[in-house]
Design an enzyme around this catalytic site. Structure first.
Site, PDB file in Angstrom:
ATOM      1  N   ASN A 174       0.946  -1.260  -0.063  1.00  0.00           N
ATOM      2  CA  ASN A 174       0.160   0.082   0.417  1.00  0.00           C
ATOM      3  C   ASN A 174       0.960   1.452  -0.530  1.00  0.00           C
ATOM      4  O   ASN A 174       1.872   1.784   0.481  1.00  0.00           O
ATOM      5  CB  ASN A 174      -1.115  -0.191   1.289  1.00  0.00           C
ATOM      6  CG  ASN A 174      -1.417   0.998   1.380  1.00  0.00           C
ATOM      7  OD1 ASN A 174      -2.520   0.986   0.543  1.00  0.00           O
ATOM      8  ND2 ASN A 174      -1.711   2.106   2.328  1.00  0.00           N
ATOM      9  N   GLU A 175       0.658   1.940  -0.498  1.00  0.00           N
ATOM     10  CA  GLU A 175       1.490   3.252  -1.079  1.00  0.00           C
ATOM     11  C   GLU A 175       2.983   2.768  -1.043  1.00  0.00           C
ATOM     12  O   GLU A 175       3.260   3.970  -0.368  1.00  0.00           O
ATOM     13  CB  GLU A 175       0.707   4.324   0.294  1.00  0.00           C
ATOM     14  CG  GLU A 175      -0.387   4.332  -0.622  1.00  0.00           C
ATOM     15  CD  GLU A 175      -1.615   5.093   0.035  1.00  0.00           C
ATOM     16  OE1 GLU A 175      -0.509   6.302   0.569  1.00  0.00           O
ATOM     17  OE2 GLU A 175      -2.238   6.164  -0.113  1.00  0.00           O
TER      18      GLU A 175
END
Length: 505
Positions: A174-175
Site C-alpha cells: 500500500n502506497e
C-alpha cells in the site's frame, strides 16, 4: 415537485402557450440507444486494517454496506501485521486470517487483500510507524517473504478452493511511494512485487495479483513510480493482472484540486496502463474527498453530491473505485463525528456519503443522459429507468475538502436553489417511482446531532436513534402517465441529491 405527465404545470405554461413554446422542458427519450457501462462505484469498498475485523460491529456493518450499496469486494491492509499473529520464527498461524476471510465472505463480499505489513521476524529493522506499530522496512533478503506468501496461498487455496480464490484480488503493498508506508527503495519494492507474484502464481496460476497502489498520479514522484513499475514488470515478464493507485482530488494537506480532477487522473492512468498492459484491470483502491485522516466534509451533505459527480463523470475509465472505508476506524478520533474515512461512523451511523453510494448503486447499466447534475440511466434487462439529480453550486470550481466544520457549514450555505425541469418519455406506462431526497435536514445525521447539542459519547439508545436519523431521507412515490411520460420538476437546494427510481411491476 415531481408530477405525472398530463397534470403537470410547468413554469410559463399556465397563461401563455407562446411562453411554453419558448421555454419547453428538454426531453430524454428512454428508447434512445444508451451507452452501456459497467458500474465502478460498487466494485468494492475500503475495510481498514485486517485486525479491524475483530471489532464486534465490523461484520454486521460490512453486511449492511454490501447489501444497500452493492459492494462486491472489501479491501483491507495489514493481513501480515504483527497483530494478526501469522508468523513467528518460521511457524504460521492462520486463525485470525481465517476469521477475517470468513467474516468478509459471510457479509456477501469477496476479499481484496493488500499484502502488508512485515511481521517482526521478516522486517528489515525493529523500527515501526503509527500507534499500531506497522513495520515498513523491507528485508535485505526476501526469502522469508517468499515463504510466507507461498504458505498463505497454499492455505487459502486448501481452505476455500482454487476457483473461489481465483475471484479474489491480491495487491502488493500500500502506497510504497510514501516513506510512511515503505522505508525502502523503489528497487526493493519491485523485488517485493516480483517475489509476491511469482510465489502466488507458482501455487495457483489463476490468482489475480497487481499493484503498485501508489498514493496518486499528479506529481513527478507518483507518476514515475507507476511508469517505472509497469516498465519493470514488462521487462521481467511478470504478470500484472490489475493496476492500482490512489488519485485523490486533493493534495496531501487536504487542499482541493479542481472539480473533475478524478476523471482527468483516470483518463491519464488508463492511457498509461493501455500502453503497457492493455488487458489489465484498473482499480482506484482508495479514494475520498482527500487523503487526510480527518476531513470534516466527509460527515456532511456536500460530500455526497461531490461523490456522485466525480463518479458519474468517470464512467468507463476504471474497473473499480473504492471509497476509503465503509466505517470509521478504531484508530481515528473518538468523537461521534470527526471527519473520518467511513461511510458510517464508528457506531454505524450512516453519513450522507453512504446515501451517495446507495443512490449510485440504484442506477442502471445504460447511460441515457449525464449533464448539469442530471444523470438518467436505463437498466439493461428490465428497461426500468433510474435517475439521480444533484446540485453542486455553480460557484464551486474545486473539490470540497480542506475545511473545518465551520467551513463546511459555510460551504453548505453557498449557492442557490436550482430548478430541474425535464421529461422522460417512452417509459413504462403507469410506472411507479420512488423519490428519495437527501438534504441538509434529511439523511444528514451530523446536522441533527448538532441540533441535539452534539452529545458525546452517545448512549446506546441515542446511537439507535441516530442510526434511524442517518438512514431517513425524505421520500415519496409518483406515477408516470398512461402514455409512458414522466415530468420531473424539482427544486434542489445547494448540495441536495435526489434519487428517482422506477419500481418493478
Amino acid at each position: 415537485m415531481i408530477t405525472v405527465a398530463g397534470s403537470a404545470i410547468l413554469p410559463g405554461t399556465v397563461k401563455s402557450m407562446t411562453l411554453w413554446e419558448e421555454q419547453p422542458p428538454f426531453i430524454i427519450d428512454a428508447k434512445n440507444p444508451g451507452k452501456f457501462f459497467d458500474p465502478h462505484w460498487n466494485k468494492g469498498i475500503g475495510a481498514g486494517r485486517a485486525n479491524d475485523a475483530s471489532r464486534p460491529v465490523w461484520g454486521d456493518q460490512l453486511t449492511i454496506a454490501a447489501k444497500i450499496c452493492g459492494f462486491k469486494y472489501a479491501r483491507f491492509t495489514g493481513i501480515f501485521h504483527d497483530d494478526m499473529n501469522v508468523y513467528n520464527g518460521g511457524s504460521y498461524n492462520w486463525t485470525l486470517v481465517d476469521d477475517l476471510l470468513d467474516k468478509t465472505l459471510k457479509a456477501g463480499v469477496k476479499p481484496f487483500i493488500a499484502f502488508s505489513f512485515f511481521p517482526k521476524d521478516i522486517a528489515g529493522s525493529d523500527a515501526t510507524v503509527f500507534s499500531w506499530k506497522a513495520r515498513v522496512v523491507p528485508p535485505t533478503d526476501f526469502t522469508k517473504w517468499n515463504d510466507l506468501v507461498t504458505e498463505f496461498t497454499k492455505h487459502i487455496v486448501g481452505k476455500y478452493g482454487e476457483d473461489e480464490v481465483s475471484k479474489w484480488y491480491f495487491e502488493a503493498w500500500n502506497e510504497p511511494d510514501l516513506r510512511t508506508f515503505w522505508e525502502g527503495t523503489k528497487s526493493q519494492y519491485f523485488t517485493l512485487y516480483k517475489t509476491t507474484v511469482t510465489a502466488m502464481k507458482a501455487v495457483t496460476p489463476k490468482c489475480k495479483v497487481g499493484g503498485p497502489a501508489t498514493s496518486g498520479l499528479s506529481g513527478d514522484t507518483q507518476g514515475a513510480w507507476l511508469d517505472e513499475f509497469l516498465g519493470y514488470c514488462k521487462q521481467e515478464q511478470l504478470a500484472v493482472d490489475f493496476v492500482t493507485t490512489h488519485p485523490y482530488p486533493a493534495d496531501s494537506a487536504g487542499k482541493p484540486r479542481e472539480l473533475g480532477a478524478t476523471a482527468k487522473d483516470l483518463a491519464a492512468l488508463r492511457n498509461t496502463v493501455s500502453r503497457n498492459f492493455p488487458q489489465a484491470e484498473i482499480f482506484v483502491t482508495k479514494w475520498s474527498t482527500s487523503p487526510v485522516a480527518s476531513d470534516a466534509v466527509r460527515d456532511d451533505l456536500p460530500a455526497a453530491a461531490f461523490i456522485v459527480k466525480e463518479n458519474v463523470d468517470s464512467i468507463g475509465l476504471v474497473t473499480g473505485m473504492f471509497y476509503g472505508s465503509f466505517i470509521d476506524g478504531p484508530e481515528e478520533l473518538k468523537d461521534t463525528f470527526h471527519g473520518g474515512q467511513g461511510l458510517m461512523n464508528a457506531s454505524g451511523i450512516a453519513k450522507p456519503a453512504f446515501h451517495a453510494y446507495r443512490m449510485l448503486n440504484a442506477l442502471g447499466e445504460e447511460l441515457l443522459y449525464n449533464k448539469d447534475g442530471i444523470v438518467v440511466t436505463r437498466h439493461k434487462d428490465s428497461k426500468k429507468i433510474t435517475a439521480v439529480l444533484y446540485n453542486i453550486p455553480a460557484t464551486v470550481t474545486s473539490g470540497v475538502s480542506g475545511r473545518d466544520q465551520a467551513g463546511v457549514n459555510s460551504l453548505r450555505s453557498q449557492g442557490d436553489t436550482k430548478l430541474y425541469s425535464f421529461k422522460i418519455q417512452n417509459i413504462h406506462p403507469d410506472a411507479r417511482f420512488n423519490v428519495d431526497c437527501l438534504t441538509k435536514e434529511d439523511g444528514n445525521a451530523i446536522v441533527q446531532w448538532t441540533k441535539a447539542g452534539s452529545p458525546d459519547p452517545l448512549t446506546r439508545d441515542q446511537v439507535e436513534i441516530m442510526k434511524q436519523v442517518g438512514m431517513s431521507v425524505n421520500g415519496e412515490q409518483v406515477l408516470s402517465s398512461a402514455t409512458g411520460v414522466l415530468y420531473i420538476e424539482k427544486n434542489l437546494a445547494p448540495w441536495d441529491v435526489v434519487l428517482v427510481d422506477e419500481l418493478p411491476k
